[in-house]
Design an enzyme around this catalytic site. Structure first.
Site: not given
Length: 368
Positions: A91, A264, A302, A304, A307, A333
């Site tokens: 940015d 973002d 999930c 991930c 999890c 997560h």
């Protein structure tokens, strides 16, 4: 052009594409994890890549102050410095500077401000922002703009929008990196005529892509969606559109529905540090007492790392014990959730089922 957008599919106003950059091609629509100080908090680059992150955002203001762009240039650029070999967007530093309030002074030349680190006097301008971002050597640099507070009156917004266009022209004139693209940033507050003026002026400058700034700054979501729906059609169809600072699932969905490609936000890692996990049905505050003996994952089905290996009860215990692992597990997560949400959303556009995807999401999701 260094940055090239390729449209692949459209469905009910949403679009799927590819954005080609010097460090690789990524699929859109997509969400960028935010690595403010050359790191996405608590995660390694390898973990981000493994969970599907295609590009990350780093912050010009913070890296300008510490460790300084010259040190990063000596390290071989931001990719080498932080060990991330995929695309990076930086940015402009504008949002952070303008959020300093009384600690900064705006003139036509640029912004003089006091560092939040040590109070030292600093200066950012279109030219300085370009120099810093070229030293960082990100794939995509952002033009230096003025991000005004909400609400702002029409006269001030008009003056600010005109200044942003003048600064955008100075950025284009000063930017000369052969390995970095440059996006302009549309401003105009909540006034449609000023949004139209900003779009017309920036599109005439022919940037590599366009950020949509000045939204998600405290206004009602319905107003943000209305301004977004008006603004996006004024931007070139053959270039990327980036809605800045948006990261909740409902806002991502509504942005994509209006033709946005890139997003973002620090939201997924910031709320993780407060024990808030993101799920398909809404927020889950895992540190709450009702999860003390809840031996299931944050979200069933999930895949991930968190999890697959840990329960709500264990993560709540970590929060109560003030163990840093708690922040890390919920951050993993949340980022996994958003990245995979965007992957599935994109696939629905390709498959022509985006409308049904939206219907099912809205049926179960509650922003509570």
């Amino acid at each position: 052009m260094v940055i090239r957008y390729e449209l692949q599919a459209e469905c009910d106003g949403a679009r799927a594409g590819l954005l080609h950059t010097p460090h690789g091609t990524f699929k859109t629509p997509m969400f960028m994890p935010v690595g403010t100080q050359a790191t996405v908090k608590t995660l390694t680059p390898e973990e981000l890549y493994a969970m599907g992150a295609q590009i990350i955002l780093s912050n010009t203001y913070h890296l300008f102050l510490r460790p300084g762009e010259e040190l990063i240039r000596q390290a071989g650029g931001l990719h080498a410095f932080m060990h991330w070999q995929q695309p990076i967007l930086t940015d402009s530093g504008g949002f952070q500077v303008f959020s300093l309030g009384q600690m900064r002074k705006i003139t036509e030349d640029g912004v003089t401000f006091r560092s939040h680190l040590d109070g030292s006097r600093k200066f950012l301008s279109p030219e300085v922002s370009m120099d810093v971002q070229m030293a960082l050597n990100s794939d995509i640099a952002m033009a230096f703009d003025e991000c005004i507070p909400y609400p702002s009156d029409y006269d001030y917004t008009s003056q600010s929008t005109a200044r942003t266009s003048r600064w955008a022209q100075r950025c284009l004139q000063h930017h000369h990196s052969p390995t970095q693209g440059l996006f302009g940033i549309v401003q105009g507050g909540m006034y449609k005529d000023l949004r139209a003026r900003s779009c017309a002026e920036l599109v005439a400058m022919d940037f590599d892509g366009y950020g949509i700034g000045g939204l998600s700054v405290g206004e009602e979501k319905s107003l943000m969606y209305d301004i977004l729906e008006y603004t996006v059609p004024l931007l070139p169809k053959h270039k990327a559109r980036y809605l800045m600072g948006v990261g909740t699932p409902d806002c991502l969905l509504e942005g994509v529905a209006r033709g946005v490609d890139m997003f973002d936000c620090v939201y997924p890692t910031r709320v993780a540090r407060n024990g808030m996990a993101m799920t398909k049905t809404g927020r889950l505050t895992v540190r709450n007492a009702k999860y003390a003996a809840d031996f299931v994952p944050i979200e069933e089905n999930c895949d991930c790392y968190t999890c697959q290996n840990y329960t709500r009860a264990y993560i709540r215990h970590l929060f109560k014990a003030e163990e840093l692992l708690a922040y890390r597990l919920v951050s993993i997560h949340n980022l996994h959730f958003l990245l995979h949400f965007m992957r599935d959303l994109r696939q629905s556009i390709v498959d022509g089922t985006f409308r049904e995807f939206c219907r099912q999401f809205r049926r179960v999701y509650r922003d509570r």
